[in-house]
Scaffold this active site. Structure first.
Site, PDB file in Angstrom:
ATOM      1  N   GLU A  54      10.700  15.520  15.024  1.00  0.00           N
ATOM      2  CA  GLU A  54      10.973  15.399  13.601  1.00  0.00           C
ATOM      3  C   GLU A  54      10.137  16.440  12.854  1.00  0.00           C
ATOM      4  O   GLU A  54       8.914  16.449  12.969  1.00  0.00           O
ATOM      5  CB  GLU A  54      10.600  13.982  13.149  1.00  0.00           C
ATOM      6  CG  GLU A  54      11.066  13.672  11.756  1.00  0.00           C
ATOM      7  CD  GLU A  54      10.731  12.258  11.313  1.00  0.00           C
ATOM      8  OE1 GLU A  54       9.633  11.774  11.657  1.00  0.00           O
ATOM      9  OE2 GLU A  54      11.563  11.650  10.635  1.00  0.00           O
TER      10      GLU A  54
ATOM     11  N   LYS B 285       0.840  -1.203   0.000  1.00  0.00           N
ATOM     12  CA  LYS B 285       0.000   0.000   0.000  1.00  0.00           C
ATOM     13  C   LYS B 285       0.880   1.260   0.000  1.00  0.00           C
ATOM     14  O   LYS B 285       1.563   1.555   0.964  1.00  0.00           O
ATOM     15  CB  LYS B 285      -0.914   0.059   1.233  1.00  0.00           C
ATOM     16  CG  LYS B 285      -1.959   1.171   1.056  1.00  0.00           C
ATOM     17  CD  LYS B 285      -2.522   1.720   2.350  1.00  0.00           C
ATOM     18  CE  LYS B 285      -1.841   2.934   2.881  1.00  0.00           C
ATOM     19  NZ  LYS B 285      -2.034   4.178   2.108  1.00  0.00           N
TER      20      LYS B 285
ATOM     21  N   CYS C 198      13.703  10.574   6.278  1.00  0.00           N
ATOM     22  CA  CYS C 198      13.714  10.126   7.674  1.00  0.00           C
ATOM     23  C   CYS C 198      15.113  10.203   8.268  1.00  0.00           C
ATOM     24  O   CYS C 198      15.276  10.395   9.465  1.00  0.00           O
ATOM     25  CB  CYS C 198      13.149   8.723   7.776  1.00  0.00           C
ATOM     26  SG  CYS C 198      13.855   7.617   6.561  1.00  0.00           S
TER      27      CYS C 198
ATOM     28  N   GLU D 268      10.452   0.928   9.979  1.00  0.00           N
ATOM     29  CA  GLU D 268      11.452   1.956   9.688  1.00  0.00           C
ATOM     30  C   GLU D 268      10.743   3.278   9.920  1.00  0.00           C
ATOM     31  O   GLU D 268       9.855   3.659   9.157  1.00  0.00           O
ATOM     32  CB  GLU D 268      11.951   1.799   8.251  1.00  0.00           C
ATOM     33  CG  GLU D 268      13.312   2.408   8.058  1.00  0.00           C
ATOM     34  CD  GLU D 268      13.230   3.819   7.548  1.00  0.00           C
ATOM     35  OE1 GLU D 268      13.254   4.737   8.407  1.00  0.00           O
ATOM     36  OE2 GLU D 268      13.131   4.018   6.335  1.00  0.00           O
TER      37      GLU D 268
HETATM   38  P1  NAP Z   1       2.188   7.863   8.189  1.00  0.00           P
HETATM   39  O1  NAP Z   1       0.801   8.259   8.498  1.00  0.00           O
HETATM   40  O2  NAP Z   1       2.940   7.054   9.159  1.00  0.00           O
HETATM   41  O3  NAP Z   1       2.163   7.148   6.764  1.00  0.00           O
HETATM   42  C1  NAP Z   1       2.956   6.080   6.333  1.00  0.00           C
HETATM   43  C2  NAP Z   1       2.098   5.032   5.639  1.00  0.00           C
HETATM   44  O4  NAP Z   1       1.254   4.382   6.599  1.00  0.00           O
HETATM   45  C3  NAP Z   1       1.143   5.600   4.604  1.00  0.00           C
HETATM   46  O5  NAP Z   1       0.993   4.689   3.556  1.00  0.00           O
HETATM   47  C4  NAP Z   1      -0.126   5.736   5.420  1.00  0.00           C
HETATM   48  O6  NAP Z   1      -1.265   5.843   4.637  1.00  0.00           O
HETATM   49  C5  NAP Z   1      -0.095   4.483   6.218  1.00  0.00           C
HETATM   50  N1  NAP Z   1      -0.929   4.516   7.422  1.00  0.00           N
HETATM   51  C6  NAP Z   1      -1.474   5.581   8.069  1.00  0.00           C
HETATM   52  N2  NAP Z   1      -2.154   5.191   9.148  1.00  0.00           N
HETATM   53  C7  NAP Z   1      -2.050   3.846   9.208  1.00  0.00           C
HETATM   54  C8  NAP Z   1      -2.530   2.851  10.100  1.00  0.00           C
HETATM   55  N3  NAP Z   1      -3.260   3.158  11.161  1.00  0.00           N
HETATM   56  N4  NAP Z   1      -2.231   1.559   9.863  1.00  0.00           N
HETATM   57  C9  NAP Z   1      -1.485   1.215   8.805  1.00  0.00           C
HETATM   58  N5  NAP Z   1      -1.000   2.104   7.922  1.00  0.00           N
HETATM   59  C10 NAP Z   1      -1.281   3.409   8.117  1.00  0.00           C
HETATM   60  O7  NAP Z   1       3.014   9.121   7.876  1.00  0.00           O
HETATM   61  P2  NAP Z   1       2.440  10.460   7.237  1.00  0.00           P
HETATM   62  O8  NAP Z   1       1.135  10.851   7.857  1.00  0.00           O
HETATM   63  O9  NAP Z   1       2.462  10.300   5.795  1.00  0.00           O
HETATM   64  O10 NAP Z   1       3.539  11.461   7.761  1.00  0.00           O
HETATM   65  C11 NAP Z   1       3.532  11.846   9.128  1.00  0.00           C
HETATM   66  C12 NAP Z   1       4.935  11.971   9.642  1.00  0.00           C
HETATM   67  O11 NAP Z   1       5.617  10.732   9.512  1.00  0.00           O
HETATM   68  C13 NAP Z   1       5.810  12.915   8.864  1.00  0.00           C
HETATM   69  O12 NAP Z   1       5.617  14.230   9.241  1.00  0.00           O
HETATM   70  C14 NAP Z   1       7.166  12.399   9.205  1.00  0.00           C
HETATM   71  O13 NAP Z   1       7.593  12.922  10.420  1.00  0.00           O
HETATM   72  C15 NAP Z   1       6.974  10.944   9.334  1.00  0.00           C
HETATM   73  N6  NAP Z   1       7.398  10.197   8.155  1.00  0.00           N
HETATM   74  C16 NAP Z   1       8.471   9.385   8.254  1.00  0.00           C
HETATM   75  C17 NAP Z   1       8.895   8.682   7.151  1.00  0.00           C
HETATM   76  C18 NAP Z   1      10.055   7.776   7.178  1.00  0.00           C
HETATM   77  O14 NAP Z   1      10.581   7.478   6.129  1.00  0.00           O
HETATM   78  N7  NAP Z   1      10.474   7.288   8.317  1.00  0.00           N
HETATM   79  C19 NAP Z   1       8.238   8.813   5.953  1.00  0.00           C
HETATM   80  C20 NAP Z   1       7.101   9.641   5.879  1.00  0.00           C
HETATM   81  C21 NAP Z   1       6.700  10.306   6.994  1.00  0.00           C
HETATM   82  P3  NAP Z   1      -1.765   7.327   4.266  1.00  0.00           P
HETATM   83  O15 NAP Z   1      -0.731   7.905   3.381  1.00  0.00           O
HETATM   84  O16 NAP Z   1      -3.024   7.095   3.565  1.00  0.00           O
HETATM   85  O17 NAP Z   1      -1.908   8.076   5.568  1.00  0.00           O
END
Ligand code: NAP
Ligand code: MG
Length: 500
Positions: free
Chosen positions: A410, A205, A313, A279
């Site tokens: 972050e 996904k 990240c 990760e």
């Molecule tokens: P996120 O919500 O953790 O999204 C990562 C993935 O998980 C997306 O595909 C997301 O789908 C999915 N997801 C969301 N809620 C979920 C759940 N309850 N169960 C399973 N999967 C779920 O991250 P984000 O909202 O895109 O970004 C928020 C913060 O995360 C950023 O500001 C940053 O600090 C951090 N981040 C870290 C990394 C990294 O590489 N470590 C990458 C991106 C973001 P949706 O896209 O539909 O929400």
């Protein structure tokens, strides 16, 4: 006084205080053409080798964050769609993939790599359109690294017996994989390539804001003639990800994203036999010693935090400078950020593209405001930002204390917090004073110092006199709240096999 410090003092006298880079270095626009990229008005789910309409019947829009224009509609998978994808993956596992010898699996993975390579330009453009990142990064980093990852793991598929001497490997079954929006195709490659090489099938996904290159990859997988269901790609929001994680017929969950969602996932599969790798976020320390090659270090700092708008990240978001060179580093940083070109991500000269989403922009703005409110000094480029789309000017803060939110949380944007230190011990203590532990950088003239400091830093990846360098043969992953498990290298096979 060391030679480096003497040199620094001389430079300070010779160089003018501020250079007007903006006027001196303007380039004519050089946009990449999008003529030959056709984005269909609607995108379906990729299940069982076919593009299928979602049972949910619903679609959502995906936009170009640089213009806010809608690019296309994307299927929103519900629980029934997730179930269909997992069933397809299970069937493919039982019927085809687990029965194929490694040398045959390798052929398919090599084919994916070659097809991706052939379509690299199209992939780079779509990645830039949907994610907002500069075309030069999509073209020179994201796509070639994704290709390299498929080539690398194709090479392992028939050599698993040599990866773990004296042990045999068994695939786990069906892997549910969830990826973020910062490196959409690359993260898909990091997840899919080792899973397939080890004999697992996959349901992936992508993030809601950047589904397009994953769906283009689905086309490549179809063209590469993979047995139906070996790779399934389902689009949707967080709830689609949650349904995938909870599905009872998943053997393995691989997640890259926020620490918050990572923890939720860990809780939701507790007590089950599902294997997990996470990760998550980071708050990396980039440490500059007095004897560091200052100009190279400045480039490393720039690459560390402004690369991909800081949507990384492992971004070097905390800069620790030894006091002897703090003034010169800050001044050079002030000059250097003025030269960064912010704007049209499709322009080949653009250094900083668009922030990935309105939501992410708001998060950056909020955290930057706390930096100002808490009394840190903000330095920002004077660049003009486009009127439409989501943008944030390259920024850094000085006068930052360890306790400030911008030094702890972050930000995931082009925002750097600068702190100083006197002794190596102080640098290590401050660098480790975070809940995260994904990466770090060490800059010094002395190789022995790099090794000594690195061994004391609690971070999974440590760069010496460079930053943000990746290679498929090198494992990547975190300590502490940055997660566990490794992707890349021989270590990246471990999360997808059982050793017998
Ligand atoms: P996120 O919500 O953790 O999204 C990562 C993935 O998980 C997306 O595909 C997301 O789908 C999915 N997801 C969301 N809620 C979920 C759940 N309850 N169960 C399973 N999967 C779920 O991250 P984000 O909202 O895109 O970004 C928020 C913060 O995360 C950023 O500001 C940053 O600090 C951090 N981040 C870290 C990394 C990294 O590489 N470590 C990458 C991106 C973001 P949706 O896209 O539909 O929400
Ligand atoms: Mg989200």
């Amino acid at each position: 006084m060391t030679t480096a410090e003497k040199k620094v003092t001389r430079l300070e006298v010779v160089e003018p205080k501020h250079l007007d880079f903006g006027k001196k270095w303007d380039y004519a626009p050089s946009p990449e053409s999008t003529d030959f990229v056709k984005i269909a008005p609607r995108h379906e789910l990729f299940i069982g080798g076919k593009f299928t309409k979602p049972k949910s019947g619903s679609y959502f829009k995906t936009i170009n964050p640089a213009t806010e224009e809608t690019l296309t509609e994307i299927a929103d998978a519900n629980d029934a769609d997730v179930d269909a994808a997992v069933k397809a993956a299970r069937q493919a596992y039982e019927k085809y993939w687990s029965k194929l010898p490694g040398s045959e699996r390798a052929k398919y993975i090599f084919r994916i790599a070659r097809q991706l390579q052939e379509k690299a330009r199209e992939f780079a453009i779509v990645e830039t359109l949907n994610g907002g990142k500069p075309i030069k990064e999509a073209r020179d980093i994201d796509i070639p690294l994704a290709v390299a990852h498929f080539f690398y793991y194709a090479g392992w598929a028939d050599k698993l017996d040599f990866a773990f001497p004296g042990r045999k490997t068994r695939p786990l079954g069906v892997a549910g994989q969830i990826i973020p929006w910062n490196f959409p195709l690359l993260m898909a490659a990091w997840k899919i390539a080792p899973a397939l090489a080890c004999g697992n099938t996959v349901v992936l996904k992508p993030a809601e804001t950047t589904p397009l290159t994953a769906l283009l990859l689905a086309q490549v997988i179809q063209e590469a003639d993979l047995p139906p269901g070996v790779v399934n790609i389902i689009t949707g929001f967080g709830k689609t990800g949650a349904a995938l994680v909870k599905h009872p017929d998943i053997n393995k969950v691989a997640f890259t994203g926020s620490t918050e969602v990572g923890k939720m996932i860990q809780r939701s599969i507790a007590g089950s036999k599902k294997r997990l790798t996470l990760e998550l976020g980071g708050k990396a320390a980039n440490i500059i010693f007095n004897d560091a090659p200052i100009d190279q270090a400045i480039e490393g700092i720039i690459n560390g935090i402004y690369f991909n708008q800081g949507h990384v990240c492992c971004a070097g978001s905390r800069l620790f400078v030894q006091e002897g060179v703090a003034d010169i580093v800050i001044r050079k940083l002030q000059d250097r950020i003025q030269t960064l070109r912010v704007g049209n991500p499709l322009d080949k000269n653009t250094d900083i593209g668009a922030i990935n989403s309105k939501q992410q922009l708001q998060k950056i703005q909020e955290l930057v405001q706390t930096g100002v409110d808490e009394g840190c000094k903000m330095h920002q480029t004077a660049c003009e930002l486009p009127k439409k789309g989501f943008w944030f000017a390259p920024t850094f803060f000085t006068g930052v204390a360890q306790s400030n939110r911008i030094a702890q949380e972050e930000i995931f944007g082009p925002v750097l917090s600068v702190l100083t230190f006197r002794t190596p011990e102080e640098a290590v203590e401050k660098a480790n004073n975070t809940a995260y532990g994904l990466s770090a950088g060490v800059w010094t003239d002395k190789g022995s110092k790099i090794f000594k400091i690195s061994s004391q830093l609690k971070a999974g990846v440590i760069w010496g006199n460079t930053y943000n360098k990746f290679d498929p043969a090198s494992p990547f992953g975190g300590y502490k709240e940055s997660g566990f498990g490794r992707e890349g290298g021989l270590q990246g096979l471990m999360p997808y096999v059982e050793l017998v």
